[in-house]
Write a protein that holds these residues in place. Structure first.
Motif, short mmCIF file in Angstrom:
data_model
loop_
_atom_site.label_atom_id
_atom_site.label_comp_id
_atom_site.label_asym_id
_atom_site.label_seq_id
_atom_site.Cartn_x
_atom_site.Cartn_y
_atom_site.Cartn_z
N VAL A 174 0.84 -1.19 0.00
CA VAL A 174 0.00 0.00 0.00
C VAL A 174 0.88 1.24 0.00
O VAL A 174 1.70 1.45 0.90
N LYS A 178 -2.68 3.93 -4.45
CA LYS A 178 -3.42 2.67 -4.31
C LYS A 178 -4.82 2.95 -3.76
O LYS A 178 -5.04 3.90 -3.00
N VAL A 180 -7.59 1.51 -1.36
CA VAL A 180 -7.62 0.61 -0.22
C VAL A 180 -8.98 0.68 0.46
O VAL A 180 -9.49 1.77 0.74
N ALA A 196 -3.39 3.74 6.42
CA ALA A 196 -3.50 3.73 4.96
C ALA A 196 -3.54 5.16 4.41
O ALA A 196 -2.94 5.45 3.37
N ALA A 201 -2.72 6.34 0.37
CA ALA A 201 -3.75 5.60 -0.37
C ALA A 201 -5.06 6.39 -0.41
O ALA A 201 -5.32 7.28 0.41
#
Length: 351
Positions: A174, A178, A180, A196, A201
């Motif tokens: 991650v 990205k 997520v 995250a 992300a």
């Protein structure tokens, strides 16, 4: 050997109550820590109530594996810590150090792992006792440096909830750009969102509770999906690089597998009591994968703490005195906490 105050339970139905336990004297490789805060993990409740048949509880039990404190004394061979340093201890306190898992930095998978509590104590006999106590003695290899800029009550849960979510996020790559998903917004889920987000992300929270939307956005989510709404779910079909599933109740895992892009992965960190039904086509169509993860090794846990220090990340906690621990357990069963309890161990001095 010396005695310390603690809170223990004597049976699966007994409340946690004031007790006195013994700690070992320092060996040359040991660090003695005055415990300042100890988080309450859901596994504490399961262990106290002997709810895990594969890991029977030995009584009396002193729970607690989210430990933050200050070093009071070190053994003669200790090089990484000195008296006065902030230090943390997580879910494990020893491993054999020689198996392939340990040599690879995955002490959490060591076949001879010693857990922080309810594990065979090779030094004193009996079982290990955890962080619901005044102090603890731990081998230097399993003591972690705590960033000085972080608020200590919120650091304690990082030693379990933090590393449990950080490890799979890192393992599955991650990074910025990205997409997520985080399924569930509880003790684990709220840490998954924070971490995250800090990794760059685009974070989507899945929840069954519309009233959690505002909190999810506050914690760092970019979007919130009400998972019972099939139209909202369908909008995200085939688009996720990674999904972190933190839910410990029965749920339809295929609904989330179908949200993965090609080569996407779902990692389970929640532990539903009954097996999840997985249809083969949910995996086959898109070369998707389903995996699990528990905590992380010592090096990765230190990496997580350093990352949290750099990004000023701690758990959202409600600080309680030790005298309210049984009440906290009952509230934990009802998910009545945002998002973790952290015990102020100074309260133990009045026992």
């Amino acid at each position: 050997m010396y005695n310390v105050k603690a809170y223990s339970a004597t049976s699966a139905t007994a409340p946690l109550a004031s007790d006195t336990i013994a700690r070992r004297d320092l060996t040359e490789n040991d660090v003695q820590i005055e415990i300042l805060f100890c988080g309450i993990c859901h596994s504490d409740l399961h262990m106290v109530r002997n709810e895990w048949t594969g890991m029977p509880t030995v009584y009396p039990i002193v729970p607690g594996h989210e430990i933050v404190g200050r070093v009071t004394q070190v053994g003669s061979a200790v090089t990484k810590f000195k008296a006065g340093d902030l230090a943390g201890v997580g879910c494990m306190v020893e491993s054999d150090g020689s198996c392939p898992q340990c040599k690879a930095g995955f002490e959490q998978f060591c076949p001879n792992l010693t857990l922080t509590y309810n594990s065979t104590d090779k030094h004193m006999g009996g079982v290990t006792y955890g962080g619901y106590s005044d102090s603890i003695v731990v081998d230097e290899r399993f003591v972690l440096r705590v960033p000085p800029n972080l608020e200590l009550p919120g650091v304690a849960p990082l030693l379990c909830a933090g590393i449990t979510t950080y490890s799979p996020l890192r393992h599955w790559g991650v990074t910025e750009g990205k997409k997520v998903g985080v399924v569930g917004l509880g003790g684990l889920g709220h840490m998954g969102v924070k971490l995250a987000h800090a990794m760059g992300a685009h974070v989507v929270v899945f929840t069954t509770s519309p009233d959690k939307k505002e909190d999810a956005l506050r914690l760092g989510a970019d979007e919130v999906v009400i998972s019972r709404n099939s139209d909202e779910m369908e909008k995200h079909a085939g688009s996720f690089d990674f999904i972190l599933d933190t839910v410990s109740a029965k749920h339809d895992i295929n609904a989330y597998l179908n949200l993965l892009a090609r080569d996407g992965n779902i990692t389970l960190v929640g532990a539903p009591p009954k097996p999840l039904e997985v249809t083969a086509f949910s995996l086959i169509m898109g070369r998707r994968s389903l995996s699990g993860s528990n905590i992380g090794g010592i090096a990765e846990t230190q990496e997580m703490l350093d990352f949290c220090g750099e990004h000023n990340i701690t758990a959202d906690v409600e600080v309680i005195p030790i005298q309210k621990v049984n009440e906290a357990y009952e509230r934990l069963v009802k998910s009545d906490v945002k998002y973790r309890f952290s015990i102020d161990m100074a309260s133990l001095k009045s026992e």
